[in-house]
Design a protein around this motif. Structure first.
Motif, PDB file in Angstrom:
ATOM      1  N   ASN A  98     -33.519 -16.190  20.541  1.00 35.23           N
ATOM      2  CA  ASN A  98     -34.801 -16.870  20.363  1.00 35.23           C
ATOM      3  C   ASN A  98     -34.906 -18.087  21.277  1.00 35.23           C
ATOM      4  N   SER A  99     -33.815 -18.811  21.457  1.00 39.47           N
ATOM      5  CA  SER A  99     -33.852 -19.998  22.314  1.00 39.47           C
ATOM      6  C   SER A  99     -33.791 -19.644  23.799  1.00 39.47           C
ATOM      7  N   GLU A 103     -39.839 -17.907  22.522  1.00 36.56           N
ATOM      8  CA  GLU A 103     -39.477 -17.975  21.108  1.00 36.56           C
ATOM      9  C   GLU A 103     -40.333 -17.012  20.293  1.00 36.56           C
ATOM     10  N   LYS A 107     -41.166 -21.053  12.976  1.00 35.77           N
ATOM     11  CA  LYS A 107     -40.332 -22.189  12.583  1.00 35.77           C
ATOM     12  C   LYS A 107     -39.710 -21.949  11.211  1.00 35.77           C
ATOM     13  N   VAL A 110     -36.776 -19.547  11.684  1.00 36.12           N
ATOM     14  CA  VAL A 110     -35.649 -20.266  12.278  1.00 36.12           C
ATOM     15  C   VAL A 110     -34.944 -21.084  11.199  1.00 36.12           C
TER      16      VAL A 110
END
Length: 124
Positions: A98-99, A103, A107, A110
């Motif tokens: 994802n990074s 992305e 949020k 994550v």
């Protein structure tokens, strides 16, 4: 150069073991997925090593990235995660992917993965 690659790999392995509580266990039938997880971790590691100065070290890092940052493995990892988002073995590598890419996780997702994976490499 091979020694440097071995040292970098060993360092990454020790970091992986520290945040995942040990190496993820994969069955023999899951070896392609295990390789995709390992390759994603290595890709993430080498992305942090790149200086951008055109040095011999950067050339070695580029070579290692070509080896470990393949789209097929990344797609396999993402497909496996989407098929089974509760498979915590995948969380560290999914967070790293994802990074590395645009992305794709929200949020909230994550935060959920970070709460379980506890990897300070990609989680605050």
């Amino acid at each position: 150069m091979k020694l440097m690659s071995f040292i970098a790999g060993a360092a990454l392995l020790s970091v992986s073991l520290s945040f995942a509580g040990g190496p993820a266990k994969f069955s023999k039938g899951e070896q392609p997925l295990q390789k995709a997880v390992s390759d994603t971790e290595m890709c993430f590691h080498f992305a942090g090593e790149f200086n951008g100065d055109g040095s011999a070290r950067d050339k070695e890092i580029n070579r290692m990235q070509r080896k470990h940052c393949g789209k097929a493995g990344q797609q396999l990892l993402l497909k496996a995660y989407r098929a089974n988002p509760q498979d915590a073995r995948l969380y560290p590598a999914v967070l790293m992917l994802n990074s590395l890419t645009s992305e794709f996780l929200s949020k909230a997702e994550v935060a959920r993965l970070c709460a379980v994976a506890r990897t300070e490499l990609v989680c605050q």
